[in-house]
Design a protein around this motif. Structure first.
Motif, short mmCIF file in Angstrom:
data_model
loop_
_atom_site.label_atom_id
_atom_site.label_comp_id
_atom_site.label_asym_id
_atom_site.label_seq_id
_atom_site.Cartn_x
_atom_site.Cartn_y
_atom_site.Cartn_z
N VAL A 133 0.82 -1.21 0.00
CA VAL A 133 0.00 0.00 0.00
C VAL A 133 0.86 1.26 0.00
N PRO A 134 0.33 2.34 -0.56
CA PRO A 134 1.01 3.63 -0.46
C PRO A 134 0.84 4.21 0.94
N VAL A 135 1.78 5.04 1.36
CA VAL A 135 1.71 5.70 2.66
C VAL A 135 1.91 7.19 2.47
N LEU A 136 1.06 7.98 3.11
CA LEU A 136 1.21 9.43 3.13
C LEU A 136 2.09 9.81 4.30
N GLN A 137 3.16 10.54 4.02
CA GLN A 137 4.07 10.99 5.06
C GLN A 137 4.11 12.52 5.10
N GLY A 138 4.42 13.05 6.27
CA GLY A 138 4.51 14.49 6.46
C GLY A 138 4.59 14.79 7.93
N TRP A 139 4.47 16.06 8.27
CA TRP A 139 4.42 16.45 9.67
C TRP A 139 3.25 17.39 9.93
N GLU A 140 3.15 18.45 9.15
CA GLU A 140 2.00 19.34 9.23
C GLU A 140 1.06 19.05 8.07
N LEU A 141 -0.18 19.51 8.19
CA LEU A 141 -1.18 19.20 7.17
C LEU A 141 -0.74 19.54 5.76
N PRO A 142 -0.15 20.73 5.50
CA PRO A 142 0.29 21.02 4.13
C PRO A 142 1.31 20.00 3.60
N ASP A 143 2.13 19.44 4.51
CA ASP A 143 3.08 18.41 4.08
C ASP A 143 2.35 17.20 3.51
N TYR A 144 1.33 16.75 4.22
CA TYR A 144 0.58 15.58 3.77
C TYR A 144 -0.13 15.85 2.44
N GLU A 145 -0.62 17.06 2.29
CA GLU A 145 -1.27 17.41 1.02
C GLU A 145 -0.27 17.43 -0.12
N ARG A 146 0.95 17.87 0.15
CA ARG A 146 2.00 17.83 -0.88
C ARG A 146 2.37 16.39 -1.22
N CYS A 147 2.37 15.52 -0.21
CA CYS A 147 2.67 14.12 -0.47
C CYS A 147 1.59 13.50 -1.34
N LEU A 148 0.36 13.86 -1.07
CA LEU A 148 -0.75 13.38 -1.90
C LEU A 148 -0.55 13.81 -3.35
N THR A 149 -0.09 15.05 -3.54
CA THR A 149 0.16 15.55 -4.89
C THR A 149 1.28 14.78 -5.57
N LEU A 150 2.32 14.38 -4.79
CA LEU A 150 3.41 13.58 -5.35
C LEU A 150 2.87 12.27 -5.93
N TYR A 151 1.98 11.63 -5.22
CA TYR A 151 1.38 10.40 -5.73
C TYR A 151 0.57 10.67 -7.00
N GLU A 152 -0.20 11.74 -6.98
CA GLU A 152 -1.00 12.08 -8.16
C GLU A 152 -0.11 12.29 -9.39
N ARG A 153 1.00 13.01 -9.20
CA ARG A 153 1.91 13.28 -10.31
C ARG A 153 2.57 11.99 -10.81
N ALA A 154 2.67 11.00 -9.93
CA ALA A 154 3.26 9.71 -10.31
C ALA A 154 2.22 8.77 -10.91
N GLY A 155 0.99 9.25 -11.04
CA GLY A 155 -0.07 8.44 -11.64
C GLY A 155 -0.78 7.52 -10.68
N VAL A 156 -0.63 7.76 -9.38
CA VAL A 156 -1.27 6.92 -8.36
C VAL A 156 -2.50 7.66 -7.82
N ASP A 157 -3.67 7.11 -8.09
CA ASP A 157 -4.92 7.69 -7.60
C ASP A 157 -5.24 7.06 -6.24
N LEU A 158 -4.97 7.79 -5.18
CA LEU A 158 -5.14 7.24 -3.83
C LEU A 158 -6.60 6.94 -3.50
N THR A 159 -7.52 7.57 -4.19
CA THR A 159 -8.94 7.30 -3.92
C THR A 159 -9.35 5.92 -4.43
#
Length: 265
Positions: A133-159
């Motif tokens: 499974v993919p894992v979202l990493q970060g520390w503050e909320l904007p970090d996690y949102e940026r990590c989500l964007t990294l997956y999207e740019r890599a073609g991974v739809d977390l939904t």
């Protein structure tokens, strides 16, 4: 919501049909592996790896080989965590907390996130048949949102992923900040797994997660006398205590968000 008991006792997989969460290294060290009676998931052991070494000492190929042996000998697991990079400040900068020493990676949160996503992509390429499974990493909320964007740019739809791990939250899982992180990420449609979520955290956001795991039962047991009729010093390694604790935790979750208590819980 599936609630896993975290344990280092690998033989428990043949003793209970309740969901268990175990590190891959506990299976790897075994000469003989027991088939599982019930569901289980596999942790990569990333926290210990980065705490002790500041990097991963196992390659992605080695990890995949370990997972295949577990799958074949113990039985199909629900999912396995990737070799992700936690983003707690102590993990990055190093130091000592609660008697535990961290060597520190001395990298940035952004670098930890890039390495986490890159590892997931590599593992998926090496073992597309295994439920890693993919894992979202970060520390503050904007970090996690940026990590989500990294997956999207890599073609991974977390939904579309059945499980998405939520990292670096367990030590603050009952805080307002953590609640905001879980609420926001769940709102994006991610079916979150809460690593190391304890009672208070589950009471607040358990209904927003697909699953969670906890080893808090062992911590509790070390500070209490053993259960009636038990002859060991305490129940820190005791399956009956762990199962009773699990039931108590689930009973404390408000009924309108209560997970089922059957064998599939």
């Amino acid at each position: 919501m599936r609630f896993y008991l975290t344990t280092h006792k690998r033989h428990w997989v043949r003793l209970t049909d309740k969901p268990l969460f175990l590190k891959s290294e506990h299976f790897v060290k075994a000469v003989k592996l027991n088939p599982a009676r019930g569901p289980y998931a596999v942790d990569s052991g990333g926290f210990s790896e980065l705490q002790r070494h500041g990097c991963w000492t196992r390659s992605a190929r080695q990890y995949v080989d370990d997972l295949r042996r577990i799958w074949e000998c113990v039985g199909p697991f629900d999912w396995a965590a990737p070799q992700d990079w936690m983003c707690e400040p102590i993990m990055i900068h190093g130091g000592t907390v609660g008697g535990q020493h961290f060597v520190g990676t001395h990298l940035s949160i952004a670098e930890h996130q890039h390495r986490t996503v890159a590892n997931y992509l590599e593992l998926r390429e090496l073992a597309p048949d295994l439920p890693i499974v993919p894992v979202l990493q970060g520390w503050e909320l904007p970090d996690y949102e940026r990590c989500l964007t990294l997956y999207e740019r890599a073609g991974v739809d977390l939904t579309r992923e059945p499980t998405v791990g939520l990292g670096s939250v367990c030590r603050r899982q009952a805080t307002r900040e953590a609640v905001a992180i879980v609420t926001t990420l769940a709102g994006y449609g991610a079916r979150l797994h809460g690593f190391g979520f304890k009672t208070i955290g589950l009471e607040r956001v358990g209904h927003l997660m697909a699953s969670a795991d906890s080893a808090a039962w062992s911590y509790h047991a070390r500070r209490r006398p053993p259960m009636h009729g038990h002859t060991h010093k305490n129940c820190a390694n005791c399956l009956p205590y762990a199962l009773r604790w699990r039931t108590r935790v689930l009973d404390r979750i408000p009924q309108w968000q209560q997970p089922a208590l059957d064998t599939a819980a």
